[in-house]
Scaffold this motif. Structure first.
Motif, PDB file in Angstrom:
ATOM      1  N   GLU A 249      69.092  87.936  41.155  1.00  0.00           N
ATOM      2  CA  GLU A 249      70.014  88.726  41.969  1.00  0.00           C
ATOM      3  C   GLU A 249      70.618  89.888  41.197  1.00  0.00           C
ATOM      4  O   GLU A 249      71.677  90.399  41.550  1.00  0.00           O
ATOM      5  CB  GLU A 249      71.110  87.809  42.516  1.00  0.00           C
ATOM      6  CG  GLU A 249      70.565  86.706  43.418  1.00  0.00           C
ATOM      7  CD  GLU A 249      71.658  85.830  44.006  1.00  0.00           C
ATOM      8  OE1 GLU A 249      72.850  86.093  43.713  1.00  0.00           O
ATOM      9  OE2 GLU A 249      71.322  84.902  44.764  1.00  0.00           O
TER      10      GLU A 249
ATOM     11  N   PHE B   8      64.298  85.264  50.389  1.00  0.00           N
ATOM     12  CA  PHE B   8      65.092  84.062  50.230  1.00  0.00           C
ATOM     13  C   PHE B   8      64.377  82.823  50.767  1.00  0.00           C
ATOM     14  O   PHE B   8      64.767  81.696  50.460  1.00  0.00           O
ATOM     15  CB  PHE B   8      66.436  84.235  50.942  1.00  0.00           C
ATOM     16  CG  PHE B   8      67.337  85.234  50.274  1.00  0.00           C
ATOM     17  CD1 PHE B   8      67.941  84.938  49.056  1.00  0.00           C
ATOM     18  CD2 PHE B   8      67.571  86.480  50.847  1.00  0.00           C
ATOM     19  CE1 PHE B   8      68.770  85.853  48.432  1.00  0.00           C
ATOM     20  CE2 PHE B   8      68.400  87.396  50.233  1.00  0.00           C
ATOM     21  CZ  PHE B   8      68.990  87.097  49.026  1.00  0.00           C
TER      22      PHE B   8
ATOM     23  N   SER C 210      61.574  78.837  47.136  1.00  0.00           N
ATOM     24  CA  SER C 210      62.676  78.689  48.082  1.00  0.00           C
ATOM     25  C   SER C 210      62.179  78.414  49.494  1.00  0.00           C
ATOM     26  O   SER C 210      62.884  77.805  50.298  1.00  0.00           O
ATOM     27  CB  SER C 210      63.543  79.951  48.087  1.00  0.00           C
ATOM     28  OG  SER C 210      64.177  80.117  46.834  1.00  0.00           O
TER      29      SER C 210
ATOM     30  N   ASP D 184      59.095  86.938  54.585  1.00  0.00           N
ATOM     31  CA  ASP D 184      60.111  85.937  54.245  1.00  0.00           C
ATOM     32  C   ASP D 184      59.993  84.764  55.224  1.00  0.00           C
ATOM     33  O   ASP D 184      60.865  84.533  56.063  1.00  0.00           O
ATOM     34  CB  ASP D 184      61.490  86.596  54.333  1.00  0.00           C
ATOM     35  CG  ASP D 184      62.551  85.764  53.634  1.00  0.00           C
ATOM     36  OD1 ASP D 184      62.185  84.906  52.817  1.00  0.00           O
ATOM     37  OD2 ASP D 184      63.742  85.978  53.919  1.00  0.00           O
TER      38      ASP D 184
ATOM     39  N   GLN E  58      65.574  82.711  42.391  1.00  0.00           N
ATOM     40  CA  GLN E  58      66.181  83.944  42.856  1.00  0.00           C
ATOM     41  C   GLN E  58      66.771  84.744  41.701  1.00  0.00           C
ATOM     42  O   GLN E  58      67.550  84.210  40.892  1.00  0.00           O
ATOM     43  CB  GLN E  58      67.280  83.653  43.889  1.00  0.00           C
ATOM     44  CG  GLN E  58      66.787  83.002  45.160  1.00  0.00           C
ATOM     45  CD  GLN E  58      65.818  83.885  45.929  1.00  0.00           C
ATOM     46  OE1 GLN E  58      65.997  85.096  46.030  1.00  0.00           O
ATOM     47  NE2 GLN E  58      64.750  83.276  46.456  1.00  0.00           N
TER      48      GLN E  58
ATOM     49  N   ASN F 187      62.096  87.381  43.312  1.00  0.00           N
ATOM     50  CA  ASN F 187      61.830  85.962  43.083  1.00  0.00           C
ATOM     51  C   ASN F 187      61.357  85.757  41.641  1.00  0.00           C
ATOM     52  O   ASN F 187      60.624  86.590  41.097  1.00  0.00           O
ATOM     53  CB  ASN F 187      60.773  85.447  44.055  1.00  0.00           C
ATOM     54  CG  ASN F 187      61.300  85.337  45.479  1.00  0.00           C
ATOM     55  OD1 ASN F 187      61.370  86.339  46.191  1.00  0.00           O
ATOM     56  ND2 ASN F 187      61.664  84.141  45.900  1.00  0.00           N
TER      57      ASN F 187
END
Length: 770
Positions: free
Chosen positions: A469, A439, A444, A409, A467, A504
């Motif tokens: 979720e 994230f 992103s 990340d 994203q 993602n």
């Protein structure tokens, strides 16, 4: 020394009584005569009576000669000779302890020959057991000892209590002159056997018998005894070519305070394990990989040593860790320890760069570090260092420094545009790239504006739109080496894994040769895509929560997935061809123990039988007792054999497993060979220090009776002690020769006595006096 004297032993034990009786008889015979006897006849009768009286007097007084002879008594001297293997070690001089013992025995036998032959010498040899090898006299002992000298000390254990007990048992019916025990004191039994030896010495002392001990070998003072030993080296090491590995072991240094010991690490390459001509002997000259100098801080110092080595080219090797011999060192067999190293293609140097400390990186690192063939380096760029971005990595990702890069990340701003360009160039040159979701990943994270975007197999969704979720379940999309994970002997159903909390979203997967989707979600949204960029392979994962698999009992699935992902990225997928797989429970074991093996062959369409043999270092082949079984796994057949390796001589041998050609099946799989080492674990050879103190304790138990310790050059002093012992044990022999005790004197006396009385009676009848 003999003496002779005259003796009288009167009847009734009283000389007075015998004397009075004799006087009375003499008077009666002299005076009591017939009347009117002429002078001549009177003298004849008195003469005859006098002779008879003299014979009677001899029988009453019993005169004779007594011979007294003071001679040594018959006794047994027990000589116990050490035939254990510790006698092959150095005596601290130029000779071995066995030769030192032989020199002592020859001089001892020569000096003992000067003593009396009433001394019987009982020769015992001891080690594992006690053998009574000879019974000799002082004059012929040397001949018996020559036979013992021609033997070889082969016993693997020493128990000093056994010869002492045997000495007492064998001399139960004869007096003991003493016990001579030759030994270096190397008691290789338990502490209990040392206590039994002391009890046996006390038993000898209770019989008023001396125990004389002759210590052999150098003194056991730790300041005089020197020894360097290597231990703790792993017996099997698996590496991948080019990887760096830390090799750990221990050095123990005795009697070397303040001195340095030089340790060498040597690679010795062996023949290929499928080469039918392989003999277990290195096919190339040994090559020194590293040296270290270890300094001893005390007289008994153990140090842990770790050396970083670069794995050589693929092949089979022995890694030899060897300490140079120390001046004055008695035992050098423990200076070396060997590990068997299998260097393979397929490993690699992996750089894992993360932007957040999260559970995913923790479990991925744990999974990959379970595989020693992967050299994993982890770097973290914390988000709270944003004011210092971009930063330069201290581990560059050029092809000569790394084989694969994992991006976690990580925000694109954390490193410079030049670093991103360098990474893209490295992938084009052959470095593998694996990207994880998060994230701060993909759109992103700003990857779409870096040079790496061209290398990825996917087109990214812009920041803020990528994203997902909601829980996501994974579905396999076709067959691929990465996703072909086995679980419990069956292929994994990816839908059975725990769902991901999110992922993602990608705009699409690129259309290019070799690029494909291998995992999707339930709605066929791509979750994992693979492809290539120039000479490097690339895999992109939309998710970042594989740690959930581990947490929910799928730890083996987790490890296998990540290993297969890395090996695929490195273009080194694990092979599933028809090979014989062999496992040994230990590849370095003692001659007194054993190792178990298991061999199998799978993915074959026909049932085959496997044969296992041990090829000794000498070239001799021995069949190995084995248990065989066959089973079906899915659609393939698996043949398995298992057994034990035991009762093998020390050395480097090979376990050879092949297909039984006697079945008549044309099967081309070549034999698999695994080299192993059988170590001579004889404590007699690994315990270099002598124990002269124990011998002193044994002799001290009989100190009141002359027991003591003699050096091997004090033969004459020992002989003097034996001579004193013999002098104090002399036996007086008395021989009596009395008149009348035997027929040679008794019968003549009786004839004379009876003849005189008979003649007296005849004369009296003739003379008319009766």
């Amino acid at each position: 020394m003999a003496s002779v004297r005259f003796s009288i032993e009167p009847l009734f034990g009283s000389g007075v009584t015998s004397g009075l009786l004799m006087v009375f008889l003499m008077a009666a015979l002299w005076w009591i005569l017939p009347p009117n006897l002429g002078h001549q006849r009177r003298r004849v009768l008195r003469l005859l009576r006098l002779i008879a009286a003299l014979m009677l007097m001899v029988m009453l007084w019993r005169p004779g000669l007594v011979r007294e002879d003071n001679r040594p008594s018959s006794a047994i001297l027990t000589l116990a000779i050490d035939t254990s293997r510790s006698m092959t070690l150095s005596s601290g001089r130029s000779a071995s302890r066995w030769e030192q013992q032989g020199d002592f025995l020859r001089q001892f036998a020569s000096e003992l020959a000067k003593l009396d032959d009433e001394l019987q010498i009982r020769v015992l040899t001891y080690g594992d057991q006690v053998d009574r090898v000879a019974d000799a006299t002082a004059s012929n002992l040397i001949n018996q000892l020559e036979i013992v000298a021609q033997s070889t000390p082969n016993d693997t254990r020493t128990d000093l209590s056994k010869p002492l007990k045997q000495a007492v048992q064998l001399a139960a019916s004869d007096p003991m002159a003493g016990v001579v025990l030759l030994s270096d004191g190397t008691q290789t039994g338990t502490e209990q056997t040392s206590a039994e030896a002391r009890q046996s010495a006390e038993l000898i002392a209770s019989l008023n018998v001396p125990l004389w001990t002759i210590p052999l070998g150098p003194p056991s003072d730790i300041t005089l005894s020197k020894d360097l030993s290597i231990a703790g080296l792993p017996e099997t090491i698996k590496l991948f070519a080019g990887n760096d590995a830390d090799i750990g072991f221990q050095t123990r240094m005795l009697g070397l305070a303040g001195q340095n010991a030089e340790i060498s690490l040597v690679w010795q390459r062996l023949n290929d394990d499928r080469d039918e001509a392989a003999s277990g002997v290195g096919s190339a000259s040994p090559e020194v990989a590293a040296t270290r100098v270890v300094r001893a801080d005390s007289n008994d110092d153990t140090k842990a040593v770790s050396v970083s080595l670069r794995a050589p080219e693929p092949g089979r090797y022995r890694l030899i860790v060897r300490g140079n011999a120390i001046d004055g060192e008695v035992v050098t067999s423990n200076n070396t320890q060997i590990a068997f190293v299998d260097v393979r293609e397929g490993g690699g140097r992996v750089l894992y760069v993360e932007g957040a400390i999260r559970l995913e990186q923790q479990y991925v690192r744990r999974a990959l570090r379970r595989f020693p063939d992967l050299d994993l380096t982890f770097r973290w760029i914390p988000s709270d260092t944003r004011d210092q971005w971009p930063i330069e990595l201290d581990v560059p990702w050029e092809p000569d420094r790394v084989d694969a890069v994992i991006l976690g990340d990580l925000n694109a701003d954390a490193i410079s545009d030049e670093s991103w360009q360098q990474l893209a160039d490295s992938v084009a040159e052959g470095v593998a790239l694996i990207t994880l979701g998060g994230f701060n990943a993909y759109g992103s994270g700003g990857y779409d504006r870096t040079a790496v975007a061209a290398a990825l197999p996917i087109v990214m969704t812009p920041r803020g739109e990528d994203q997902i979720e909601t829980p996501i379940g994974l579905v396999e999309s076709g067959s691929h080496p990465i996703t072909m994970v086995m679980q419990g002997g069956k292929r994994l159903d990816w839908r059975s894994l725990p769902t991901m909390p999110g992922a993602n979203r990608w705009e699409r997967v690129k259309t290019a040769a070799g690029t494909r989707v291998i995992l999707t979600d339930q709605s066929e949204q791509p979750m994992m895509a693979v492809g290539s960029y120039g000479g490097g392979r690339v895999a992109s994962l939309a998710f970042d929560s594989t740690w959930l698999w581990w947490r929910n009992g799928y730890d083996e699935v987790h490890r296998r997935f990540w290993r297969q992902l890395i090996l695929w990225a490195l273009s080194r997928e694990e092979q599933t061809q028809e090979e014989i797989s062999v496992e040994l429970s230990s590849r370095r074991f003692a001659s007194s123990s054993q190792a178990e093996f298991r061999a199998s062959i799978s993915n074959v369409s026909e049932i085959v039988s496997l044969l296992a043999e041990v090829e000794l270092e000498s070239g001799e082949r021995r069949s190995v007792g084995q248990r065989s079984q066959r089973r079906n796994a899915d659609s393939s057949t698996v043949s398995v054999i298992a057994g034990e390796l035991s009762n093998l001589p020390p050395g480097f041998h090979q376990l050879v497993v092949s297909v039984d050609e006697a079945m008549g099946i044309d099967f081309q799989t070549r034999p698999t060979r695994i080299e192993f080492q059988v170590i001579d674990d004889t404590m007699e050879l690994t315990q270099s220090q002598t124990n002269h103190e124990l011998l002193r304790q044994l002799s001290a138990a009989s100190a009141d009776w002359g027991g003591q310790v003699f050096r091997d050059d004090q033969v004459e002093e020992l002989i003097d002690q034996i001579r004193v012992r013999r002098t104090n044990a002399r036996q007086v022999t008395i021989q009596r020769s009395r008149i009348g005790d035997g027929p040679m004197t008794a019968w003549p006396m009786l004839v004379v006595f009876v003849g005189c009385l008979g003649l007296t009676w005849w004369l009296r009848r003739r003379w008319g006096l009766a």
